[in-house]
Scaffold this motif. Sequence first.
Motif, PDB file in Angstrom:
ATOM      1  N   SER A  29      -4.590  -2.352   7.073  1.00 52.41           N
ATOM      2  CA  SER A  29      -3.725  -2.341   8.259  1.00 52.41           C
ATOM      3  C   SER A  29      -3.784  -3.598   9.117  1.00 52.41           C
ATOM      4  N   TYR A  36      -0.654  -2.102   3.650  1.00 54.91           N
ATOM      5  CA  TYR A  36       0.478  -1.262   4.051  1.00 54.91           C
ATOM      6  C   TYR A  36       1.431  -1.995   4.992  1.00 54.91           C
ATOM      7  N   LEU A  42       4.645   2.560  -2.946  1.00 53.21           N
ATOM      8  CA  LEU A  42       4.838   3.850  -3.627  1.00 53.21           C
ATOM      9  C   LEU A  42       5.833   3.770  -4.774  1.00 53.21           C
ATOM     10  N   THR A  50       3.046   9.403  -5.382  1.00 49.18           N
ATOM     11  CA  THR A  50       2.533  10.578  -4.683  1.00 49.18           C
ATOM     12  C   THR A  50       3.390  11.798  -5.021  1.00 49.18           C
ATOM     13  N   PRO A  52       5.350  13.891  -3.316  1.00 46.43           N
ATOM     14  CA  PRO A  52       6.759  13.966  -2.918  1.00 46.43           C
ATOM     15  C   PRO A  52       7.656  13.015  -3.709  1.00 46.43           C
ATOM     16  N   GLU A  53       7.065  11.923  -4.226  1.00 43.22           N
ATOM     17  CA  GLU A  53       7.855  10.964  -5.012  1.00 43.22           C
ATOM     18  C   GLU A  53       8.002  11.439  -6.463  1.00 43.22           C
ATOM     19  N   GLU A  83       4.500  14.363  11.068  1.00 48.52           N
ATOM     20  CA  GLU A  83       3.915  13.943   9.795  1.00 48.52           C
ATOM     21  C   GLU A  83       3.109  12.671  10.014  1.00 48.52           C
ATOM     22  N   GLY A  85       1.449   9.398   8.402  1.00 47.30           N
ATOM     23  CA  GLY A  85       1.600   8.527   7.230  1.00 47.30           C
ATOM     24  C   GLY A  85       2.670   9.001   6.268  1.00 47.30           C
ATOM     25  N   PRO A  86       3.940   9.033   6.712  1.00 45.65           N
ATOM     26  CA  PRO A  86       5.012   9.657   5.910  1.00 45.65           C
ATOM     27  C   PRO A  86       5.516   8.831   4.725  1.00 45.65           C
ATOM     28  N   GLU A 115       3.127   6.432  12.161  1.00 44.33           N
ATOM     29  CA  GLU A 115       3.153   5.395  11.119  1.00 44.33           C
ATOM     30  C   GLU A 115       2.851   4.046  11.759  1.00 44.33           C
ATOM     31  N   MET A 120       6.720   0.417   6.101  1.00 42.83           N
ATOM     32  CA  MET A 120       6.967   1.820   5.788  1.00 42.83           C
ATOM     33  C   MET A 120       7.935   2.440   6.797  1.00 42.83           C
ATOM     34  N   GLU A 155      -1.719  12.663   1.424  1.00 43.60           N
ATOM     35  CA  GLU A 155      -2.312  11.356   1.083  1.00 43.60           C
ATOM     36  C   GLU A 155      -2.356  10.431   2.299  1.00 43.60           C
ATOM     37  N   ALA A 159      -6.520   7.296   3.215  1.00 43.32           N
ATOM     38  CA  ALA A 159      -6.277   5.881   3.553  1.00 43.32           C
ATOM     39  C   ALA A 159      -6.960   5.483   4.863  1.00 43.32           C
ATOM     40  N   LEU A 160      -7.607   6.442   5.532  1.00 41.21           N
ATOM     41  CA  LEU A 160      -8.320   6.086   6.758  1.00 41.21           C
ATOM     42  C   LEU A 160      -9.681   5.509   6.384  1.00 41.21           C
TER      43      LEU A 160
HETATM   44  N1  SAH Z   1       2.562  10.664   2.715  1.00 36.01           N
HETATM   45  C1  SAH Z   1       3.254   9.699   1.884  1.00 36.01           C
HETATM   46  C2  SAH Z   1       2.596   8.303   1.874  1.00 36.01           C
HETATM   47  C3  SAH Z   1       1.143   8.206   1.532  1.00 36.01           C
HETATM   48  S1  SAH Z   1       0.576   6.537   1.605  1.00 36.01           S
HETATM   49  C4  SAH Z   1       3.429  10.239   0.489  1.00 36.01           C
HETATM   50  O1  SAH Z   1       2.772  11.216   0.164  1.00 36.01           O
HETATM   51  O2  SAH Z   1       4.197   9.671  -0.274  1.00 36.01           O
HETATM   52  C5  SAH Z   1      -0.187   6.450   3.189  1.00 36.01           C
HETATM   53  C6  SAH Z   1       0.768   6.353   4.359  1.00 36.01           C
HETATM   54  O3  SAH Z   1      -0.008   6.305   5.565  1.00 36.01           O
HETATM   55  C7  SAH Z   1       1.637   5.106   4.400  1.00 36.01           C
HETATM   56  O4  SAH Z   1       2.889   5.444   4.961  1.00 36.01           O
HETATM   57  C8  SAH Z   1       0.855   4.182   5.325  1.00 36.01           C
HETATM   58  O5  SAH Z   1       1.635   3.162   5.882  1.00 36.01           O
HETATM   59  C9  SAH Z   1       0.342   5.160   6.345  1.00 36.01           C
HETATM   60  N2  SAH Z   1      -0.863   4.787   7.087  1.00 36.01           N
HETATM   61  C10 SAH Z   1      -1.999   4.239   6.597  1.00 36.01           C
HETATM   62  N3  SAH Z   1      -2.934   4.108   7.571  1.00 36.01           N
HETATM   63  C11 SAH Z   1      -2.365   4.596   8.699  1.00 36.01           C
HETATM   64  C12 SAH Z   1      -2.824   4.753  10.048  1.00 36.01           C
HETATM   65  N4  SAH Z   1      -4.038   4.384  10.401  1.00 36.01           N
HETATM   66  N5  SAH Z   1      -1.983   5.306  10.945  1.00 36.01           N
HETATM   67  C13 SAH Z   1      -0.740   5.707  10.585  1.00 36.01           C
HETATM   68  N6  SAH Z   1      -0.260   5.581   9.318  1.00 36.01           N
HETATM   69  C14 SAH Z   1      -1.049   5.032   8.399  1.00 36.01           C
END
Ligand code: SAH
Length: 361
Positions: A29, A36, A42, A50, A52-53, A83, A85-86, A115, A120, A155, A159-160
């Motif tokens: 980040s 990202y 994705l 993921t 949903p994709e 939502e 991290g959408p 987000e 994204m 997901e 990513a945190l």
């Molecule tokens: N949920 C989605 C994307 C997963 S990827 C799916 O399932 O397809 C992770 C997502 O979280 C990405 O959109 C990324 O930009 C976002 N993201 C990552 N770290 C973040 C943070 N600290 N705060 C907000 N969004 C974050």
Amino acid sequence: MHPLEAEIRRRIALGGPMPVQQYMALCLSHPEHGYYTTRDPLGRAGDFITSPEISQMFGELIGLWAAALWHAMGEPQSLRLVELGPGRGTMMLDALRAAQVVPGFRAAVDVHLVETSPAMRAKQVQTLRKLDVPVTWHESFEEVPAGPIIVLANEFFDALPVRQAIKHFNGWYERMVLIDDAGNLAYGISNEPVPLIEHLLPEKLRDAPVATIFEWRPDNLVLEISRRLVRERGAGLVIDYGHTESAGGETLQALGNHAFADPLITPGEFDLTAHVDFQAFALSADSMGARRHGPVTQAQFLRSLGLENRAQALKNAAPQKAAEIEAAALRLTDESRTGMGSLFKVLGFGHPSLALPGFEG
Ligand code: SAH
């Protein structure tokens, strides 16, 4: 050299070794060069794909779950559908399309997307343009306005950034990233043991052997969401890969182009993730008075929400796509050791008075 690697080296040269957590945060980040921040990773052509994709069925079932929950909440006239991290916005689009069968829910909803990545966000704007519900973007969950609330995260938590501690003969030390004698990024340890780690360590790791690694995430976000869910009578759904019981071991991994890589090589160019510790998550939620449901496997959850029926309905509507729909349903519920159906877990948490669909039996 990737500009992010130059930046990380500069920071280490100036400030000394940095915790793995900070390294991971910068890689993902950094406001200019983060993984990202700069791209949409994705999809089939990207680094990973993921649920949903893979299929619209995933988001559709989540949408019906949310509509059923809204009913259980007493059908509030306005609802924040949040939502975290959408991604491309695909899950939200499919969810709201499916939820059209519950017009009251659709009329009550305003969408809140948390987000941080501009790349994204741009995708999400494109995807959700067609929607006739209000959509607001936020940098952090705290910005979401008060009111009845449902929180979704697929997901996202993986990513945190994680912190890592490593066991030495005289205690646990934080794992750091430094520049070694050969000039490469390498792992080292902090000068002092991690303070108060005994409060974080699961019982079974108290006597762990030397070199054991323990990972944890700061839990402020989980606490904050739980607090809101209890105060506003809402619920949340976390879908991610991870372990149902806290355990030792390193799960930090880099993924690029659908293959694993070394997290210290080419920072900023690969996705970094670490497993979600669902036990630690649930304990944090419990501590705020939220009731937890599951975790169950993604396969169990989707079946319980009626994946089979959904697939059948789609096949009836588009018989020429039957094989594709069947393959997608199988992939989402694949219970082999590395399949999404077993690797991914679903945890529900919310106000103690609410029964959440999908976790029965
Ligand atoms: N949920 C989605 C994307 C997963 S990827 C799916 O399932 O397809 C992770 C997502 O979280 C990405 O959109 C990324 O930009 C976002 N993201 C990552 N770290 C973040 C943070 N600290 N705060 C907000 N969004 C974050």
